[in-house]
Design an enzyme around this catalytic site. Sequence first.
Site, PDB file in Angstrom:
ATOM      1  N   LYS A   1       3.425 -14.291   5.128  1.00 12.67           N
ATOM      2  CA  LYS A   1       3.679 -15.243   4.046  1.00 12.67           C
ATOM      3  C   LYS A   1       5.200 -15.313   3.890  1.00 12.67           C
ATOM      4  O   LYS A   1       5.750 -15.129   2.789  1.00 12.67           O
ATOM      5  CB  LYS A   1       2.966 -14.741   2.777  1.00 12.67           C
ATOM      6  CG  LYS A   1       2.954 -15.713   1.623  1.00 12.67           C
ATOM      7  CD  LYS A   1       1.914 -16.787   1.754  1.00 12.67           C
ATOM      8  CE  LYS A   1       2.079 -17.817   0.650  1.00 12.67           C
ATOM      9  NZ  LYS A   1       1.216 -18.991   0.812  1.00 12.67           N
TER      10      LYS A   1
ATOM     11  N   ASP B   1      -2.605 -17.839   4.227  1.00  9.31           N
ATOM     12  CA  ASP B   1      -3.613 -18.683   3.549  1.00  9.31           C
ATOM     13  C   ASP B   1      -4.217 -19.680   4.534  1.00  9.31           C
ATOM     14  O   ASP B   1      -5.436 -19.834   4.614  1.00  9.31           O
ATOM     15  CB  ASP B   1      -3.039 -19.384   2.301  1.00  9.31           C
ATOM     16  CG  ASP B   1      -1.587 -19.793   2.429  1.00  9.31           C
ATOM     17  OD1 ASP B   1      -0.990 -19.538   3.489  1.00  9.31           O
ATOM     18  OD2 ASP B   1      -1.051 -20.384   1.481  1.00  9.31           O
TER      19      ASP B   1
ATOM     20  N   TYR C   1       0.813  -1.217   0.000  1.00 16.57           N
ATOM     21  CA  TYR C   1       0.000   0.000   0.000  1.00 16.57           C
ATOM     22  C   TYR C   1       0.849   1.272   0.000  1.00 16.57           C
ATOM     23  O   TYR C   1       0.309   2.363   0.012  1.00 16.57           O
ATOM     24  CB  TYR C   1      -0.934   0.010   1.210  1.00 16.57           C
ATOM     25  CG  TYR C   1      -2.086  -0.959   1.095  1.00 16.57           C
ATOM     26  CD1 TYR C   1      -1.859  -2.280   0.754  1.00 16.57           C
ATOM     27  CD2 TYR C   1      -3.392  -0.551   1.337  1.00 16.57           C
ATOM     28  CE1 TYR C   1      -2.903  -3.179   0.658  1.00 16.57           C
ATOM     29  CE2 TYR C   1      -4.445  -1.448   1.237  1.00 16.57           C
ATOM     30  CZ  TYR C   1      -4.188  -2.754   0.897  1.00 16.57           C
ATOM     31  OH  TYR C   1      -5.223  -3.644   0.796  1.00 16.57           O
TER      32      TYR C   1
ATOM     33  N   ASP D   1      -5.962  -5.982   5.758  1.00 14.13           N
ATOM     34  CA  ASP D   1      -7.124  -5.456   5.040  1.00 14.13           C
ATOM     35  C   ASP D   1      -8.063  -6.610   4.663  1.00 14.13           C
ATOM     36  O   ASP D   1      -9.276  -6.565   4.910  1.00 14.13           O
ATOM     37  CB  ASP D   1      -6.630  -4.728   3.777  1.00 14.13           C
ATOM     38  CG  ASP D   1      -7.702  -3.858   3.160  1.00 14.13           C
ATOM     39  OD1 ASP D   1      -8.792  -3.744   3.741  1.00 14.13           O
ATOM     40  OD2 ASP D   1      -7.445  -3.283   2.078  1.00 14.13           O
TER      41      ASP D   1
END
Length: 335
Positions: free
Chosen positions: A171, A206, A124, A230
């Site tokens: 991740k 995930d 972002y 988010d």
Amino acid sequence: MTKTVTLIPGDGIGTDVTNSVKEVIKALGTDIEWEVAEAGEKVMEEKGTPLPEDVLESVRRNKVALKGPLTTPVGTGFRSVNVALRKELDLYANVRPNLSLPGLDLRYNDIDLIIFRENTEDLYAGVEHRVGKHAAESIKIITREGTERICRLAFEQAKELGRKHVTVVHKANIMKFTDGLFVDVFYEVAKDYENDFEEIDDRIVDNMSMQLVMKPELYDVMVCPNLYGDILSDLCAGLTGGLGVAPGANIGDDLALFEPVHGSAPKYAGQNRANPLATLLSAKNMLDYMGHEEDASRMQAGIEAALRSPETRTKDLGGTAGTKEFTQAIVSNLP
Ligand code: NAI
């Protein structure tokens, strides 16, 4: 002493939902004066910028703000005003609590999760560009400083709230440098809080998404880089009744801007259709932050009473009321 609060009504359903807050706070009699500052799509047309300097000045002066949603054009047009506000005011923590409210027909009735989302970095940061005609790149930025302050704030607030379990979401198996740094710094900060929590751990994003849908009771407080925070906060909103009920707060060192998680839902603008609850709960958290705890709990009681009957709750929550009728029901149920 009357405290002035900046009010940014925003785009789409922004006026509908912030009017509801104004009415409820007026009925509570809280000593607050609103300073309205316009930003977003409609201001872009008038002033050539969606975020005029006087909006930033107003928040800096008043130190507390309540904001409705702001539209961001998809793919083209101006950059997100939400992202710009967070970056300009250095509101580095996006705090998103998710709580099952009584009286609603929910998939889960015992959700009590908080997401602490880093608010100024990651993908972002807006560092992206085209590479020739047929490719584009976006740079993911994670810094030690940015990570350390969100992690510390999360641990501090979680400790203050008596939470038991803090999980960092990442991740780092794929993004070894960026998410790897986020996780390393999280565990470095965690050393100062080892005795305050029963569990401090990490999950790959995930897997976390699946776990939150199937076994949300296993989690408590989550700390995430910007993008995962988010996405997971919308997922958690889905567990507790949808975007109409999910409040949020953007926190900096001495500024705070409260806003619902949802967007401007343009199709419902001015239709008496929007659920103002997410903005009301954001305002309730704002009252707590400002030290008006008693008014905050009166607001919560009014909300819970109004939610009990389908006639006084909005359509997204299986009711029949419009924005105004729901607001009126809260006002008449205030203790
Ligand atoms: P959205 O949150 O506006 O709408 C998603 C879905 O939820 C729609 O079906 C909508 O009707 C429903 N919904 C959302 N809030 C609701 C409410 N209060 N009451 C009843 N139903 C509600 O997300 P979408 O459509 O992806 O985005 C629309 C615009 O909002 C975009 O320009 C986006 O960039 C912006 N946006 C702004 C945010 C902010 O200001 N913080 C956050 C998310 C999106």
